[in-house]
Write a protein that holds these residues in place. Sequence first.
Motif, PDB file in Angstrom:
ATOM      1  N   PRO A  49       0.817  -1.225   0.000  1.00 17.91           N
ATOM      2  CA  PRO A  49       0.000   0.000   0.000  1.00 17.91           C
ATOM      3  C   PRO A  49       0.849   1.273   0.000  1.00 17.91           C
ATOM      4  CG  PRO A  49      -0.805  -1.567   1.633  1.00 17.91           C
ATOM      5  CD  PRO A  49       0.516  -2.080   1.168  1.00 17.91           C
ATOM      6  N   LEU A  50       1.999   1.236   0.710  1.00 21.54           N
ATOM      7  CA  LEU A  50       2.894   2.393   0.722  1.00 21.54           C
ATOM      8  C   LEU A  50       3.453   2.649  -0.672  1.00 21.54           C
ATOM      9  CD1 LEU A  50       4.911   1.665   4.021  1.00 21.54           C
ATOM     10  CD2 LEU A  50       2.865   3.081   3.736  1.00 21.54           C
ATOM     11  N   LEU A  51       3.781   1.553  -1.367  1.00 26.85           N
ATOM     12  CA  LEU A  51       4.302   1.647  -2.732  1.00 26.85           C
ATOM     13  C   LEU A  51       3.272   2.310  -3.654  1.00 26.85           C
ATOM     14  CD1 LEU A  51       6.086  -1.233  -4.644  1.00 26.85           C
ATOM     15  CD2 LEU A  51       4.192  -0.035  -5.708  1.00 26.85           C
ATOM     16  N   ILE A  52       2.018   1.892  -3.526  1.00 27.71           N
ATOM     17  CA  ILE A  52       0.952   2.438  -4.384  1.00 27.71           C
ATOM     18  C   ILE A  52       0.807   3.943  -4.167  1.00 27.71           C
ATOM     19  CG2 ILE A  52      -1.566   2.446  -4.720  1.00 27.71           C
ATOM     20  CD1 ILE A  52      -1.416  -0.647  -4.304  1.00 27.71           C
ATOM     21  N   VAL A  53       0.760   4.356  -2.893  1.00 25.22           N
ATOM     22  CA  VAL A  53       0.632   5.790  -2.594  1.00 25.22           C
ATOM     23  C   VAL A  53       1.875   6.550  -3.061  1.00 25.22           C
ATOM     24  CG1 VAL A  53       0.413   7.502  -0.747  1.00 25.22           C
ATOM     25  CG2 VAL A  53      -0.926   5.396  -0.640  1.00 25.22           C
ATOM     26  N   ALA A  54       3.057   5.988  -2.779  1.00 23.17           N
ATOM     27  CA  ALA A  54       4.321   6.676  -3.084  1.00 23.17           C
ATOM     28  C   ALA A  54       4.551   6.868  -4.572  1.00 23.17           C
ATOM     29  CB  ALA A  54       5.492   5.900  -2.476  1.00 23.17           C
ATOM     30  N   PHE A  55       4.049   5.947  -5.402  1.00 21.37           N
ATOM     31  CA  PHE A  55       4.318   6.051  -6.833  1.00 21.37           C
ATOM     32  C   PHE A  55       3.149   6.631  -7.631  1.00 21.37           C
ATOM     33  CE2 PHE A  55       7.764   3.379  -5.533  1.00 21.37           C
ATOM     34  CZ  PHE A  55       8.792   3.667  -6.426  1.00 21.37           C
ATOM     35  N   ILE A  56       1.927   6.287  -7.253  1.00 21.92           N
ATOM     36  CA  ILE A  56       0.785   6.781  -8.043  1.00 21.92           C
ATOM     37  C   ILE A  56       0.496   8.252  -7.758  1.00 21.92           C
ATOM     38  CG2 ILE A  56      -1.717   6.584  -8.386  1.00 21.92           C
ATOM     39  CD1 ILE A  56      -1.512   3.648  -8.430  1.00 21.92           C
ATOM     40  N   ALA A  57       0.513   8.666  -6.476  1.00 21.86           N
ATOM     41  CA  ALA A  57       0.169  10.058  -6.146  1.00 21.86           C
ATOM     42  C   ALA A  57       1.073  11.066  -6.861  1.00 21.86           C
ATOM     43  CB  ALA A  57       0.187  10.267  -4.633  1.00 21.86           C
ATOM     44  N   PRO A  58       2.414  10.969  -6.731  1.00 24.31           N
ATOM     45  CA  PRO A  58       3.258  11.933  -7.458  1.00 24.31           C
ATOM     46  C   PRO A  58       3.194  11.753  -8.973  1.00 24.31           C
ATOM     47  CG  PRO A  58       4.630  10.308  -6.329  1.00 24.31           C
ATOM     48  CD  PRO A  58       3.225  10.092  -5.879  1.00 24.31           C
ATOM     49  N   GLY A  59       2.921  10.511  -9.428  1.00 27.42           N
ATOM     50  CA  GLY A  59       2.782  10.270 -10.871  1.00 27.42           C
ATOM     51  C   GLY A  59       1.623  11.043 -11.461  1.00 27.42           C
ATOM     52  N   ILE A  60       0.472  11.019 -10.757  1.00 26.31           N
ATOM     53  CA  ILE A  60      -0.706  11.763 -11.215  1.00 26.31           C
ATOM     54  C   ILE A  60      -0.463  13.264 -11.108  1.00 26.31           C
ATOM     55  CG2 ILE A  60      -3.134  12.281 -10.701  1.00 26.31           C
ATOM     56  CD1 ILE A  60      -3.404   9.320  -9.873  1.00 26.31           C
ATOM     57  N   ALA A  61       0.190  13.696 -10.018  1.00 28.25           N
ATOM     58  CA  ALA A  61       0.511  15.120  -9.844  1.00 28.25           C
ATOM     59  C   ALA A  61       1.410  15.615 -10.973  1.00 28.25           C
ATOM     60  CB  ALA A  61       1.190  15.349  -8.493  1.00 28.25           C
ATOM     61  N   GLN A  62       2.352  14.765 -11.384  1.00 27.70           N
ATOM     62  CA  GLN A  62       3.276  15.106 -12.472  1.00 27.70           C
ATOM     63  C   GLN A  62       2.536  15.221 -13.803  1.00 27.70           C
ATOM     64  OE1 GLN A  62       6.318  15.584 -11.315  1.00 27.70           O
ATOM     65  NE2 GLN A  62       7.156  16.356 -13.233  1.00 27.70           N
ATOM     66  N   LEU A  63       1.542  14.343 -14.015  1.00 26.27           N
ATOM     67  CA  LEU A  63       0.743  14.402 -15.244  1.00 26.27           C
ATOM     68  C   LEU A  63       0.036  15.744 -15.371  1.00 26.27           C
ATOM     69  CD1 LEU A  63      -0.970  10.881 -15.497  1.00 26.27           C
ATOM     70  CD2 LEU A  63       1.025  11.702 -16.729  1.00 26.27           C
ATOM     71  N   GLY A  64      -0.293  16.344 -14.223  1.00 25.88           N
ATOM     72  CA  GLY A  64      -0.972  17.637 -14.232  1.00 25.88           C
ATOM     73  C   GLY A  64      -0.147  18.747 -14.840  1.00 25.88           C
ATOM     74  N   LYS A  65       1.170  18.524 -14.978  1.00 29.43           N
ATOM     75  CA  LYS A  65       2.037  19.546 -15.556  1.00 29.43           C
ATOM     76  C   LYS A  65       2.063  19.485 -17.076  1.00 29.43           C
ATOM     77  CE  LYS A  65       5.362  19.927 -11.757  1.00 29.43           C
ATOM     78  NZ  LYS A  65       6.749  19.719 -11.361  1.00 29.43           N
ATOM     79  N   GLY A  66       1.360  18.521 -17.647  1.00 27.56           N
ATOM     80  CA  GLY A  66       1.425  18.306 -19.096  1.00 27.56           C
ATOM     81  C   GLY A  66       0.799  19.422 -19.892  1.00 27.56           C
ATOM     82  N   SER A  67       0.896  19.301 -21.204  1.00 29.68           N
ATOM     83  CA  SER A  67       0.412  20.374 -22.073  1.00 29.68           C
ATOM     84  C   SER A  67      -0.955  20.004 -22.662  1.00 29.68           C
ATOM     85  CB  SER A  67       1.424  20.638 -23.181  1.00 29.68           C
ATOM     86  OG  SER A  67       1.734  19.452 -23.871  1.00 29.68           O
ATOM     87  N   GLY A  68      -1.992  20.108 -21.846  1.00 30.78           N
ATOM     88  CA  GLY A  68      -3.376  20.017 -22.290  1.00 30.78           C
ATOM     89  C   GLY A  68      -3.734  18.828 -23.146  1.00 30.78           C
ATOM     90  N   LYS A  69      -4.088  19.100 -24.412  1.00 34.40           N
ATOM     91  CA  LYS A  69      -4.584  18.070 -25.322  1.00 34.40           C
ATOM     92  C   LYS A  69      -3.573  16.952 -25.531  1.00 34.40           C
ATOM     93  CE  LYS A  69      -7.868  20.723 -28.108  1.00 34.40           C
ATOM     94  NZ  LYS A  69      -8.166  21.259 -29.452  1.00 34.40           N
ATOM     95  N   LEU A  70      -2.299  17.321 -25.630  1.00 37.72           N
ATOM     96  CA  LEU A  70      -1.247  16.320 -25.870  1.00 37.72           C
ATOM     97  C   LEU A  70      -1.185  15.329 -24.718  1.00 37.72           C
ATOM     98  CD1 LEU A  70       0.924  15.523 -27.898  1.00 37.72           C
ATOM     99  CD2 LEU A  70       2.538  16.951 -26.643  1.00 37.72           C
ATOM    100  N   LEU A  71      -1.290  15.827 -23.493  1.00 35.89           N
ATOM    101  CA  LEU A  71      -1.297  14.956 -22.319  1.00 35.89           C
ATOM    102  C   LEU A  71      -2.517  14.040 -22.336  1.00 35.89           C
ATOM    103  CD1 LEU A  71      -0.309  14.115 -19.445  1.00 35.89           C
ATOM    104  CD2 LEU A  71      -1.787  15.927 -18.573  1.00 35.89           C
ATOM    105  N   GLY A  72      -3.683  14.615 -22.650  1.00 39.97           N
ATOM    106  CA  GLY A  72      -4.912  13.817 -22.702  1.00 39.97           C
ATOM    107  C   GLY A  72      -4.846  12.722 -23.748  1.00 39.97           C
ATOM    108  N   LEU A  73      -4.357  13.062 -24.942  1.00 41.64           N
ATOM    109  CA  LEU A  73      -4.214  12.079 -26.020  1.00 41.64           C
ATOM    110  C   LEU A  73      -3.256  10.961 -25.619  1.00 41.64           C
ATOM    111  CD1 LEU A  73      -3.899  14.148 -29.345  1.00 41.64           C
ATOM    112  CD2 LEU A  73      -5.556  12.347 -28.885  1.00 41.64           C
ATOM    113  N   ALA A  74      -2.096  11.345 -25.084  1.00 39.60           N
ATOM    114  CA  ALA A  74      -1.065  10.367 -24.719  1.00 39.60           C
ATOM    115  C   ALA A  74      -1.567   9.423 -23.634  1.00 39.60           C
ATOM    116  CB  ALA A  74       0.203  11.088 -24.254  1.00 39.60           C
ATOM    117  N   THR A  75      -2.222   9.984 -22.613  1.00 37.83           N
ATOM    118  CA  THR A  75      -2.716   9.160 -21.509  1.00 37.83           C
ATOM    119  C   THR A  75      -3.814   8.210 -21.985  1.00 37.83           C
ATOM    120  OG1 THR A  75      -2.227  10.989 -20.004  1.00 37.83           O
ATOM    121  CG2 THR A  75      -3.621   9.240 -19.149  1.00 37.83           C
ATOM    122  N   PHE A  76      -4.710   8.714 -22.843  1.00 41.96           N
ATOM    123  CA  PHE A  76      -5.794   7.883 -23.374  1.00 41.96           C
ATOM    124  C   PHE A  76      -5.233   6.701 -24.167  1.00 41.96           C
ATOM    125  CE2 PHE A  76      -8.354   6.830 -27.136  1.00 41.96           C
ATOM    126  CZ  PHE A  76      -9.478   6.296 -26.515  1.00 41.96           C
TER     127      PHE A  76
END
Length: 389
Positions: A49-76
Amino acid sequence: MKIKFGLLPQIIVAIILAALLGTIMPKDGVRIFATFNGLFGNFLNFVVPLLIVAFIAPGIAQLGKGSGKLLGLATFFAYFSTLIAGFFAFFIASNILPKLISTSGSEQFANPEESLAKTFVVIDMPPLMGVMTALLLAFILGIGMAAINSEVMKKFFDEFNLIIDKVISKIIIPLLPFHIFGIFLNMTFAGQVAKILSVFALVFLLIILMHICILVLQYVVAGAVNKKNPFYLLKTMAPAYFTALGTQSSAATIPVTLKQARKAGASERVTGFTVPLFATIHLSGSTITLTTCSIAVMMLNNHAYTLTEMIPFIFMLGVVMVAAPGVPGGAVMAATGILQSMLGFDETMVALMIALYLAQDSFGTATNVTGDGALSMIVDRFSIKSKHS
């Protein structure tokens, strides 16, 4: 020159030694390793559970820095590709594995726990939270950090991420060969190891064939949208495949993947963003391996599985792959929690899963990074269309 004895050779040596020593070692000797396995398994359950929180939370926060449509397309496209790989693996494995494994008489493998040597002592290490709680918390914190652009919490989670990464790379991964040795020693002692190893070879071959199929599919799509020969594109990306095969690391292969994806025709603007992102969130090869191995392990243990049980598992596997640490075997470490919570895996089944996964980890990683090139070309084509629309 210092020769590096990698994780896979260590696992192979551990299995061979266990198969040789399990027939001659006294029961108390086997119980010592069974005790170590019990302690290690409980510690792993605590860390997941610590691993899940430690890696997913900052991973999602980092995705928030992406450039709009390009981030959405890539993630999809990354998630969609991972899902296709998972369901493809499920339908192939559920139709082919019963024919392969039943010929070995899997019905005789029922209730393996009954014939295994017991531990001397049991020490409970209850995790701080359940796996689903950890996933929900990681999503809430990750989305929250991205929404408010929290520098303080991001810094905390970056350092928390480093701590858990150290726990995995310095404690769990080095001890894994001993854990695998103990499990296979106990199974040899119980007279089950020959059957398991014969199944391993069949599963390994099936996984490699599925990896090839999914890469061909990805490049047929990439070739179609870019009006290019898919086999020329595959040939262009071959250096990335073989680099990943040697390094067992998506991150270490990023420079080669970038170079070859650009050579195949994807733009610098898109590949500079998508290739590092896909190295983290697109793991189609690993998903094929985890889905197939989980079905094989359940069949070995006479553990029934259904499509309704596997559908949510595959959907969740695509999410959990974001939490895969960048170390050999990181994907199976990240998946341990949902294997236990969603498919009912016990300690022995998890150990078998780890051994099966690690046997082909480099091939899964190579499939992941080669697929990143195809997805970058697809995203590039769609991003051009969206700019002109």
